[in-house]
Design an enzyme around this catalytic site. Structure first.
Site, mmCIF file in Angstrom:
data_model
loop_
_atom_site.group_PDB
_atom_site.id
_atom_site.type_symbol
_atom_site.label_atom_id
_atom_site.label_comp_id
_atom_site.label_asym_id
_atom_site.label_seq_id
_atom_site.Cartn_x
_atom_site.Cartn_y
_atom_site.Cartn_z
ATOM 1 N N TRP A 102 0.826 -1.235 0.050
ATOM 2 C CA TRP A 102 -0.102 0.086 0.030
ATOM 3 C C TRP A 102 0.771 1.177 -0.034
ATOM 4 O O TRP A 102 0.736 2.268 -0.645
ATOM 5 C CB TRP A 102 -1.119 -0.026 1.187
ATOM 6 N N ASP A 169 -1.748 6.674 6.313
ATOM 7 C CA ASP A 169 -2.790 5.757 5.925
ATOM 8 C C ASP A 169 -3.054 4.927 7.073
ATOM 9 O O ASP A 169 -2.353 4.114 7.430
ATOM 10 C CB ASP A 169 -2.280 5.051 4.842
ATOM 11 N N LYS A 193 -12.208 -1.811 6.750
ATOM 12 C CA LYS A 193 -11.519 -2.629 7.510
ATOM 13 C C LYS A 193 -12.050 -2.511 8.887
ATOM 14 O O LYS A 193 -12.160 -3.606 9.514
ATOM 15 C CB LYS A 193 -10.111 -2.330 7.316
HETATM 16 C C1 LIG Z 1 -6.775 -1.924 1.911
HETATM 17 C C2 LIG Z 1 -6.098 -1.040 2.110
HETATM 18 C C3 LIG Z 1 -5.879 0.091 1.273
HETATM 19 C C4 LIG Z 1 -6.712 0.251 -0.163
HETATM 20 O O1 LIG Z 1 -7.925 0.661 0.416
HETATM 21 P P1 LIG Z 1 -9.259 0.814 -0.890
HETATM 22 O O2 LIG Z 1 -10.252 1.383 -0.009
HETATM 23 O O3 LIG Z 1 -9.596 -0.452 -1.338
HETATM 24 O O4 LIG Z 1 -8.763 1.884 -1.936
HETATM 25 C C5 LIG Z 1 -4.845 1.227 1.441
HETATM 26 N N1 LIG Z 1 -4.102 1.110 2.519
HETATM 27 C C6 LIG Z 1 -4.108 0.148 3.530
HETATM 28 C C7 LIG Z 1 -3.247 0.232 4.549
HETATM 29 C C8 LIG Z 1 -5.104 -0.871 3.442
HETATM 30 O O5 LIG Z 1 -5.107 -1.684 4.201
#
Ligand SMILES: *Cc1c(COP(=O)(O)O)cnc(C)c1O
Length: 354
Positions: A102, A169, A193
């Site tokens: 990511w 993030d 998540k």
């Molecule tokens: C799942 C995830 C993403 C991507 O998220 P999307 O909503 O599918 O774009 C980005 N960063 C992390 C740390 C993730 O776990």
């Protein structure tokens, strides 16, 4: 009986949230209309958006500190480019910590906007640790990191101090542990998540860091426009926002982030103790960097795979296969996963070792 849901994302939500969400689909607020067939400008939905945004700031202890909470679309992946668009000066520079797939994707997008310096990377060991002791260049507009690396099972336990803005993030560990959230200038997270269903992306941003790049930003990608319209510049993802609001309310009733942190620590300790004491299993991530959300582990004897998988299935365990780039197993223990589910997994691991 419901399965033990260890899915990495989209992932488990509290049962009471699912119940309330399903009721709102048929009859929202006793208005004899569905939540998803009313105007997002109706007072009933405007109140949902307000409550969801306020709960975010309350749970992160960021009320009255100059932050805005936004519910946007496009996933965390769109934030990979919205962040540089809104924070990297024209001809500017950003610093990134590379801790996984990511982070790498965020880096790729940022490079479209200017100079990107990767301050450190753990790619040399397939991202099984968090680099430390790196330096952030003084001329970086911001430093970007990924707090929890969903795929590899590593988690940052502390964050660097620097003169640059701090961007994080937090897609897979937002609302899971107490942090001083005011150290961050911008936090983003896909809802699916640890907060709600897919379709909404949470952005928490300090208002006074915006509007300083000299760039012309398209409206849909401009945080200041979304802030001025209270996340209603265009039609928001009403269902995802509503379910996120319910989950945040559930979390508040549990004692907020500090309350869930205790439970998350207990779940992680239970599983990692078993991984470390059971000779048939081995953890993937460096111990000091282990994630409390996603535990990655492998069998020490691959020939036991079919037997272990069958035991897991019989015990109603779902979603523990590792990501294809790591292999083995990954147990995601997000906020809504009960301790009993982790105990069920541990019981199966013990049974395999009988
Ligand atoms: C799942 C995830 C993403 C991507 O998220 P999307 O909503 O599918 O774009 C980005 N960063 C992390 C740390 C993730 O776990």
């Amino acid at each position: 009986m419901k399965k033990h849901n260890f899915s990495a994302g989209p992932s488990i939500l509290p049962q009471e949230v699912l119940q309330k969400a399903s009721e709102a689909i048929l009859n929202f607020n006793d208005e004899n209309l569905s939540l998803i067939e009313i105007s997002h400008r109706s007072p009933a939905f405007v109140a949902v958006m307000e409550k969801a945004s306020n709960l975010v700031l309350e749970l992160l202890n960021l009320e009255n500190k100059g932050y805005s909470a936004l519910f946007l679309q496009g996933g965390a992946s769109l934030e990979f480019l919205m962040t540089p668009y809104n924070l990297m000066k024209e001809g500017g520079k950003a610093a990134y910590l590379d801790t996984g797939a990511w982070s790498s994707k965020a880096i790729k997008e940022a490079k479209l906007f200017g100079d990107v310096e990767i301050v450190a990377s753990s790619k040399d060991k397939n991202y099984n640790y968090i680099p430390k002791g790196f330096e952030i260049p003084v001329d970086a507009d911001y430093f970007h990191c990924t707090s929890n690396n969903t795929i590899y099972g590593t988690q940052m336990k502390s964050f660097p101090k620097s003169d640059s803005l701090l961007v994080c993030d937090m897609s897979s560990d937002i609302f899971s542990r107490s942090l001083d959230f005011s150290q961050f200038d911008l936090i983003y997270a896909g809802a699916q998540k640890n907060m709600g269903p897919a379709g909404a992306t949470l952005v928490v941003v300090k208002d006074d860091v915006l509007g300083k790049t000299g760039r012309k930003i398209p409206s849909m990608l401009d945080y200041q426009i979304h802030i001025s319209k209270d996340s209603m510049f265009n039609t928001p993802p009403v269902f995802a926002v509503y379910v996120s609001m319910l989950t945040l309310q559930w979390l508040k009733n549990l004692g907020g982030v500090a309350g869930i942190e205790k439970i998350n620590n207990a779940k992680a300790a239970l599983l990692y103790d078993e991984i470390d004491s059971n000779p048939l299993f081995k953890g993937v991530a460096e111990k000091e960097d282990r994630s409390n959300m996603n535990a990655t582990f492998v069998l020490t004897d691959e020939t036991l795979k079919d037997k272990f998988d069958a035991l897991c299935k019989a015990a109603g365990l779902s979603g523990i296969n590792g990501h294809r780039s790591v292999g083995g197993y990954r147990a995601s223990m997000y906020n809504a996963l009960p301790l009993e589910s982790v105990q069920a997994l541990v019981n199966v691991m013990k049974e395999l070792n009988k």
